[in-house]
Design a protein around this motif. Structure first.
Motif, PDB file in Angstrom:
ATOM      1  N   GLU A  12       0.869  -1.181   0.000  1.00  0.00           N
ATOM      2  CA  GLU A  12       0.000   0.000   0.000  1.00  0.00           C
ATOM      3  C   GLU A  12       0.910   1.236   0.000  1.00  0.00           C
ATOM      4  O   GLU A  12       1.747   1.385   0.889  1.00  0.00           O
ATOM      5  CB  GLU A  12      -0.902  -0.018   1.236  1.00  0.00           C
ATOM      6  N   ASP A  13       0.736   2.128  -0.979  1.00  0.00           N
ATOM      7  CA  ASP A  13       1.655   3.256  -1.090  1.00  0.00           C
ATOM      8  C   ASP A  13       1.234   4.466  -0.268  1.00  0.00           C
ATOM      9  O   ASP A  13       2.000   5.411  -0.143  1.00  0.00           O
ATOM     10  CB  ASP A  13       1.838   3.655  -2.562  1.00  0.00           C
ATOM     11  N   ASP A  14       0.036   4.469   0.275  1.00  0.00           N
ATOM     12  CA  ASP A  14      -0.427   5.600   1.075  1.00  0.00           C
ATOM     13  C   ASP A  14       0.040   5.416   2.527  1.00  0.00           C
ATOM     14  O   ASP A  14      -0.464   4.506   3.214  1.00  0.00           O
ATOM     15  CB  ASP A  14      -1.949   5.682   1.016  1.00  0.00           C
ATOM     16  N   LEU A  17      -2.657   5.181   5.468  1.00  0.00           N
ATOM     17  CA  LEU A  17      -3.467   3.960   5.376  1.00  0.00           C
ATOM     18  C   LEU A  17      -2.618   2.732   5.665  1.00  0.00           C
ATOM     19  O   LEU A  17      -3.076   1.785   6.322  1.00  0.00           O
ATOM     20  CB  LEU A  17      -4.103   3.849   3.991  1.00  0.00           C
ATOM     21  N   ARG A  18      -1.365   2.746   5.181  1.00  0.00           N
ATOM     22  CA  ARG A  18      -0.467   1.607   5.448  1.00  0.00           C
ATOM     23  C   ARG A  18      -0.265   1.424   6.953  1.00  0.00           C
ATOM     24  O   ARG A  18      -0.310   0.311   7.466  1.00  0.00           O
ATOM     25  CB  ARG A  18       0.860   1.824   4.725  1.00  0.00           C
ATOM     26  N   ALA A  36       5.683  -0.188   0.182  1.00  0.00           N
ATOM     27  CA  ALA A  36       5.024   0.903  -0.546  1.00  0.00           C
ATOM     28  C   ALA A  36       5.023   0.673  -2.051  1.00  0.00           C
ATOM     29  O   ALA A  36       4.312   1.373  -2.775  1.00  0.00           O
ATOM     30  CB  ALA A  36       5.710   2.229  -0.225  1.00  0.00           C
ATOM     31  N   ASP A  56      -2.863  -2.967  -2.885  1.00  0.00           N
ATOM     32  CA  ASP A  56      -3.474  -1.796  -3.520  1.00  0.00           C
ATOM     33  C   ASP A  56      -3.163  -1.867  -5.012  1.00  0.00           C
ATOM     34  O   ASP A  56      -2.121  -2.400  -5.420  1.00  0.00           O
ATOM     35  CB  ASP A  56      -2.881  -0.528  -2.901  1.00  0.00           C
TER      36      ASP A  56
END
Length: 233
Positions: A12-14, A17-18, A36, A56
């Motif tokens: 997940e790159d956010d 949220l990660r 990420a 994601d």
């Protein structure tokens, strides 16, 4: 030292949220390995032997769809996609590429945790060939004997109807796309013949549903595929 907890690999790159997902999963006694980028995550799947991947689609280096395609060349690791992309073609593409489940953003933590548990149960359950029977409500399907019971009543199915139902049993609780069903049941040259599915799914519903117009077991996921309810989701 190898963790005794199930390892969930998160791509997940956010960052917020990660971190939120990592904290949520660790509070549920999972070990989390978070990345990420798609390439970092793919490398980790080879080295860390995770139990499940949360992915994601909108990643900075590789699109998540490409991550799934590359992963499926060598691994059957269960994959749940979390994505802001909620169009039918995004969902069907991810499932056809080999994702096991798809949860559009925003989502609730309780639903995500429920899907993780369901997928891990499916992975650790005996294979379909080993299962004696699938049961949900008044439905009982004996795969090895190729028999279907609704309550105490045995229902006759044609060979093709049973193959279609068996494929849904093997993925009970999860969506199976039109393409996947057509390829598994009729063969690769029939993946565009979606009308076959409508006809045979209608026949199955008339045989095992109390009200075929309001199915309890054979559920339609509009524009995506079908799901056999396992009584839990």
């Amino acid at each position: 030292m190898k963790s005794e907890k199930p390892i969930i690999l998160l791509i997940e790159d956010d960052p917020p949220l990660r971190q939120l997902l990592t904290t949520t999963l660790e509070n549920q006694d999972y070990a989390v390995s978070a990345f990420a980028t798609g390439r970092e995550g793919l490398n980790a799947t080879r080295n860390q032997h995770p139990s499940l991947l949360i992915l994601d689609l909108g990643l900075p280096d590789l699109d998540g769809q490409e991550v799934i395609r590359r992963l499926r060349l060598w691994s059957k690791l269960p994959v749940i996609v979390l994505s802001a992309r909620d169009q039918e073609n995004d969902i069907t593409q991810a499932l056809d590429n080999g994702a096991d489940d798809y949860l559009p953003k925003p989502f609730g933590n309780a639903e995500l945790l429920s899907r993780i548990k369901a997928l891990l149960r499916r992975v650790t359950a005996p294979s379909a060939n080993e299962q004696m029977a699938f049961e949900a409500g008044d439905l009982r399907i004996e795969l090895s004997k190729r028999r279907l019971f609704v309550g105490e009543r045995e229902v006759h199915l044609t060979p093709l109807e049973f193959r279609l139902l068996a494929e849904l049993v093997r993925n009970a609780g999860f969506v199976v796309t039109h393409r996947q069903l057509l390829e598994k049941v009729w063969g690769p040259s029939y993946v565009e013949h979606s009308h076959y599915l409508r006809i045979y799914m209608g026949q199955l519903r008339h045989k095992l549903e109390a009200d075929p117009t309001r199915p309890r077991y054979l559920l339609t996921e509009a524009g995506v595929g079908y799901r056999l309810s396992d009584g839990e989701n």
